[in-house]
Design an enzyme around this catalytic site. Structure first.
Site, PDB file in Angstrom:
ATOM      1  N   TYR A  74      11.819   0.596  17.920  1.00  0.00           N
ATOM      2  CA  TYR A  74      10.709   1.439  18.375  1.00  0.00           C
ATOM      3  C   TYR A  74      10.131   0.946  19.703  1.00  0.00           C
ATOM      4  O   TYR A  74       9.447   1.687  20.397  1.00  0.00           O
ATOM      5  CB  TYR A  74       9.579   1.471  17.342  1.00  0.00           C
ATOM      6  CG  TYR A  74       9.945   2.063  16.004  1.00  0.00           C
ATOM      7  CD1 TYR A  74      11.186   2.651  15.768  1.00  0.00           C
ATOM      8  CD2 TYR A  74       9.030   2.034  14.944  1.00  0.00           C
ATOM      9  CE1 TYR A  74      11.507   3.176  14.532  1.00  0.00           C
ATOM     10  CE2 TYR A  74       9.343   2.563  13.711  1.00  0.00           C
ATOM     11  CZ  TYR A  74      10.580   3.127  13.502  1.00  0.00           C
ATOM     12  OH  TYR A  74      10.881   3.648  12.273  1.00  0.00           O
ATOM     13  N   PRO A 120       0.826  -1.213   0.000  1.00  0.00           N
ATOM     14  CA  PRO A 120       0.000   0.000   0.000  1.00  0.00           C
ATOM     15  C   PRO A 120       0.860   1.263   0.000  1.00  0.00           C
ATOM     16  O   PRO A 120       1.886   1.322   0.691  1.00  0.00           O
ATOM     17  CB  PRO A 120      -0.812  -0.125   1.294  1.00  0.00           C
ATOM     18  CG  PRO A 120      -0.830  -1.589   1.596  1.00  0.00           C
ATOM     19  CD  PRO A 120       0.503  -2.107   1.128  1.00  0.00           C
TER      20      PRO A 120
END
Length: 336
Positions: free
Chosen positions: A87, A52
């Site tokens: 992260y 995407p």
């Protein structure tokens, strides 16, 4: 039959609504979900993979904020999330995806493992990503940096880590693999030994860098030459120093152009990227901003506006030693 496709005209401008024979087709990502975000083809481990063009970024979010951000974004139609070992929020991302109860093939996950790992550590780090995400596979696994985060690395270490990641991915644990923060020299190191395509190079890129040199863009043109899809992180220059961090939100160039299309500054800045076939992962945990960032596929910038945005020199690349250097290409080889 016409579908949403793009065809490169001059390397920067693209035209929508072309025939199936167009060189690059952007197929709507709408499997088992409400999303109609176009997707670009990347070179996967076992063949083409649809990625995407829009995803939700999660850098600097803890598990709780990441979970809420992913949940909100996916309710709005996003079907791509970007995370990483460093992260420290993959548990939250995984919890959000589990709670959404979507078919696994209906969404796309990108994760990243640190650079500078030996073979066993590479497999262990990648497996840890899957465990935290509670997934059997990721769609795209990247090596986050061409060295460790202390900038210690070498050609041999990059080659060892890449080959270990290939073996891990070939076992069915990633549909595609790639890199982040890599420049030409570092890419060439792994191309010497690669048996699997380098699908993506994820780097900082945004309006203000359209005419920047190779040290700022991490050799953007060379990536294209080698068939490596160029992906943008920080597409709105959020981590840039003030006042540059607001230039693509409220700056005169993007807001003036936006008025022609009834769009906002961020929507113009993001559209400039996706109209070139460059995937973006803007970060926000605010639903209204996520919605705004997603509404970029219902208009097309004309050639004049694309040219103006490409010619812009602010905001420049952030986080590097200078406004013309990201710092990635100058990593010294401290480990032999």
């Amino acid at each position: 039959k016409l579908i949403h496709c793009v065809k490169q005209r001059d390397g920067t401008s693209l035209s929508w609504t072309m025939h199936l024979s167009a060189a690059l087709c952007l197929l709507p990502w709408a499997l088992a979900g409400a999303s109609s975000v176009p997707a670009v083809t990347i070179r996967g481990v076992h063949g083409p993979v649809q990625m995407p063009l829009l995803g939700i970024g999660t850098w600097l979010y803890n598990n709780s904020v990441a979970k809420d951000a992913v949940t909100s974004a996916f309710h709005l139609g996003y079907r791509h999330v970007d995370t990483a070992t460093s992260y420290e929020n993959q548990l939250g991302v995984g919890e959000a995806l589990a709670d959404l109860k979507l078919a696994r093939e209906s969404f796309f996950i990108t994760s990243k493992i640190p650079g500078g790992l030996n073979a066993s550590a590479t497999a262990a780090a990648a497996d840890s990503c899957l465990k935290e995400l509670k997934m059997d596979y990721v769609d795209l696994m990247l090596i986050h940096f061409p060295a460790d985060f202390g900038k210690n690395g070498s050609r041999k270490e990059r080659q060892v880590e890449w080959q270990a990641l290939e073996a891990w991915a070939k076992s069915g644990k990633a549909k595609a693999i790639g890199i982040s923060h890599y420049c030409r020299r570092q890419l060439d190191d792994i191309l010497q030994v690669a048996s699997v395509p380098v699908a993506v190079n994820q780097v900082q890129y945004h309006v203000g860098m359209g005419t920047a040199g190779r040290l700022a863009t991490d050799d953007k043109s060379y990536m294209k030459q080698k068939g490596v899809l160029y992906q943008s992180f920080s597409p709105l220059c959020g981590p840039c120093d003030p006042p540059d961090n607001k230039e693509l939100l409220t700056g005169s160039l993007v807001t003036t152009i936006g008025k022609h299309y009834n769009k906002t500054g961020p929507q113009v800045a993001l559209r400039w990227l996706v109209q070139q076939g460059i995937p973006v992962i803007p970060k926000s945990h605010v639903a209204a901003h996520q919605k705004e960032n997603s509404e970029i596929f219902d208009f097309e910038l004309n050639e004049q506006d694309m040219a103006l945005l490409t010619a812009a020199t602010r905001p420049a690349v952030g986080g590097g030693p200078s406004a013309s250097d990201s710092g990635d290409c100058g990593i010294e080889e401290l480990v032999v």
